[in-house]
Scaffold this motif. Structure first.
Motif, PDB file in Angstrom:
ATOM      1  N   THR A 208       0.798  -1.226   0.000  1.00  0.00           N
ATOM      2  CA  THR A 208       0.000   0.000   0.000  1.00  0.00           C
ATOM      3  C   THR A 208       0.834   1.280   0.000  1.00  0.00           C
ATOM      4  OG1 THR A 208      -0.136  -0.022   2.412  1.00  0.00           O
ATOM      5  CG2 THR A 208      -1.877  -1.168   1.194  1.00  0.00           C
ATOM      6  N   ILE A 209       2.149   1.174   0.154  1.00  0.00           N
ATOM      7  CA  ILE A 209       3.008   2.357   0.173  1.00  0.00           C
ATOM      8  C   ILE A 209       4.148   2.150  -0.810  1.00  0.00           C
ATOM      9  CG2 ILE A 209       4.435   3.884   1.583  1.00  0.00           C
ATOM     10  CD1 ILE A 209       2.936   2.977   4.018  1.00  0.00           C
ATOM     11  N   VAL A 210       4.308   3.073  -1.740  1.00  0.00           N
ATOM     12  CA  VAL A 210       5.338   2.929  -2.771  1.00  0.00           C
ATOM     13  C   VAL A 210       6.588   3.711  -2.393  1.00  0.00           C
ATOM     14  CG1 VAL A 210       3.556   2.667  -4.548  1.00  0.00           C
ATOM     15  CG2 VAL A 210       4.544   4.934  -4.118  1.00  0.00           C
ATOM     16  N   ASP A 211       7.695   3.302  -2.994  1.00  0.00           N
ATOM     17  CA  ASP A 211       8.947   4.043  -2.859  1.00  0.00           C
ATOM     18  C   ASP A 211       8.944   5.176  -3.876  1.00  0.00           C
ATOM     19  OD1 ASP A 211      10.307   2.872  -0.773  1.00  0.00           O
ATOM     20  OD2 ASP A 211      11.176   1.287  -2.017  1.00  0.00           O
ATOM     21  N   LEU A 212       9.117   6.391  -3.390  1.00  0.00           N
ATOM     22  CA  LEU A 212       9.033   7.538  -4.293  1.00  0.00           C
ATOM     23  C   LEU A 212      10.313   7.759  -5.098  1.00  0.00           C
ATOM     24  CD1 LEU A 212       7.095  10.061  -2.019  1.00  0.00           C
ATOM     25  CD2 LEU A 212       6.219   8.727  -3.941  1.00  0.00           C
ATOM     26  N   HIS A 213      11.382   7.020  -4.783  1.00  0.00           N
ATOM     27  CA  HIS A 213      12.581   7.174  -5.611  1.00  0.00           C
ATOM     28  C   HIS A 213      12.381   6.519  -6.973  1.00  0.00           C
ATOM     29  CE1 HIS A 213      13.354   3.034  -4.295  1.00  0.00           C
ATOM     30  NE2 HIS A 213      14.203   2.943  -5.291  1.00  0.00           N
ATOM     31  N   LEU A 214      11.354   5.682  -7.078  1.00  0.00           N
ATOM     32  CA  LEU A 214      10.965   5.130  -8.366  1.00  0.00           C
ATOM     33  C   LEU A 214      10.001   6.096  -9.056  1.00  0.00           C
ATOM     34  CD1 LEU A 214      10.323   1.428  -7.248  1.00  0.00           C
ATOM     35  CD2 LEU A 214      12.390   2.369  -8.310  1.00  0.00           C
ATOM     36  N   SER A 215       9.847   5.939 -10.351  1.00  0.00           N
ATOM     37  CA  SER A 215       8.966   6.820 -11.121  1.00  0.00           C
ATOM     38  C   SER A 215       7.575   6.200 -11.229  1.00  0.00           C
ATOM     39  CB  SER A 215       9.546   7.066 -12.521  1.00  0.00           C
ATOM     40  OG  SER A 215      10.802   7.723 -12.425  1.00  0.00           O
ATOM     41  N   TRP A 216       6.560   7.053 -11.085  1.00  0.00           N
ATOM     42  CA  TRP A 216       5.172   6.607 -11.112  1.00  0.00           C
ATOM     43  C   TRP A 216       4.340   7.575 -11.937  1.00  0.00           C
ATOM     44  CZ3 TRP A 216       4.532   1.994  -8.658  1.00  0.00           C
ATOM     45  CH2 TRP A 216       5.501   1.643  -7.694  1.00  0.00           C
ATOM     46  N   TYR A 217       3.231   7.076 -12.449  1.00  0.00           N
ATOM     47  CA  TYR A 217       2.221   7.972 -12.994  1.00  0.00           C
ATOM     48  C   TYR A 217       1.511   8.635 -11.811  1.00  0.00           C
ATOM     49  CZ  TYR A 217       2.748   5.781 -17.581  1.00  0.00           C
ATOM     50  OH  TYR A 217       3.248   5.326 -18.783  1.00  0.00           O
ATOM     51  N   TYR A 218       1.213   9.918 -11.956  1.00  0.00           N
ATOM     52  CA  TYR A 218       0.505  10.642 -10.902  1.00  0.00           C
ATOM     53  C   TYR A 218      -0.947  10.800 -11.310  1.00  0.00           C
ATOM     54  CZ  TYR A 218       4.732  11.961  -8.303  1.00  0.00           C
ATOM     55  OH  TYR A 218       5.885  11.929  -7.546  1.00  0.00           O
TER      56      TYR A 218
END
Length: 284
Positions: A208-218
């Motif tokens: 349920t919690i992602v690592d923000l150092h990776l790239s994601w769609y917002y």
């Protein structure tokens, strides 16, 4: 003989009274001596000042903390702004920004606004939307809702703006008790929900919690709230970032709202050019 005995007892009683009076008066006399040594009237005033131990503590505390050297109370500190306004001048420079709405809008006039920037081991987010309910950002591996880590700022019935953590289960947002947000602040003004918070770049691996150092769609969304609980977003197809977002790259990206997308489409632009040419040239 009896009279001499009574006279001796009277003298003895008088002597005892004198001795008692002298012992009771000696502290005052010593205090009086100290007052005179301390400076006359000033000493007497100081002695009166120290009559009560509680009064002494209270008065000295007030004198030391709340009085200036001249004896006047210090002025009251001005009120602190509870929420610093979002700066858009830094967009694309020291932070990344997304704006959705009318061309040229800012954090106070866009339908939706988001900014992000790295601060040490954290990422600071700023969100604002034209709503009296909630505003949120979702971190997704695709451009679709479902299986997304979501941070939302929710305006409750008490006028507060709270930062909450959700996880999208299909089209339903489930609140997650583990909330990675910190340094939270929010405000509801001018029919807008605005908030600011931080969350760590790296987190323990969890669904349920992602690592923000990776790239994601917002995913960008906002909508009404009922008794502090979020409901369906305002528009059927909320905006999504065109490509994955990296917190290590700052851009200032504008997305026109539906009302302005029609006039910016290639077909409409071509139609406007054709109509302009027709009006200028006239009919044969």
């Amino acid at each position: 003989m009896a009279e001499r005995s009574r006279g001796s007892r009277r003298r003895l009683l008088l002597l005892l009274l004198l001795l008692l009076a002298g012992s009771a008066a000696s502290p005052a006399e010593e205090g009086g001596g100290r007052r005179e040594a301390g400076g006359g009237e000033h000493g007497e005033e100081a002695a009166r000042h120290h009559d009560s131990s509680y009064g002494t503590f209270a008065s000295e505390f007030y004198d030391l903390r709340y009085l200036s050297e001249e004896g006047y109370p210090f002025p009251t500190a001005p009120p602190v702004d509870p929420f610093a306004k979002i700066r858009v001048d830094d967009c694309g420079k020291t932070k990344g920004c997304f704006r959705y709405g009318k061309p040229g809008c800012n954090a106070e006039t866009c339908d939706y606004f988001l900014s992000y920037r790295r601060i040490g081991a954290d990422v600071e987010f700023e969100l604002s939307a034209d709503t009296d309910g909630w505003v949120a950002v979702g971190f997704s591996s695709d451009k679709k809702m479902g299986g997304d880590d979501v941070m939302a700022c929710v305006h409750d019935d008490n006028g507060r703006v709270r930062i909450q953590h959700f996880y999208n289960v299909g089209q339903w947002a489930k609140e997650i008790q583990r909330n990675p947000a910190r340094d939270e602040e929010g405000v509801f003004e001018n029919n807008r929900v605005t908030c600011r918070f931080k969350r760590p770049v790296y987190v323990p691996r969890e669904e349920t919690i992602v690592d923000l150092h990776l790239s994601w769609y917002y995913l960008f969304a906002w909508g009404p709230a009922i008794q502090g609980s979020i409901t369906r977003h305002d528009i059927d197809s909320p905006p999504v970032s065109e490509r994955v977002v990296s917190i290590y790259k700052y851009e200032d990206i504008f997305m026109p709202s539906a009302a302005y997308q029609t006039f910016s489409s290639p077909f409409c632009l071509l139609l406007i050019v054709a109509l302009t040419f027709y009006l200028l040239m006239g009919t044969p």
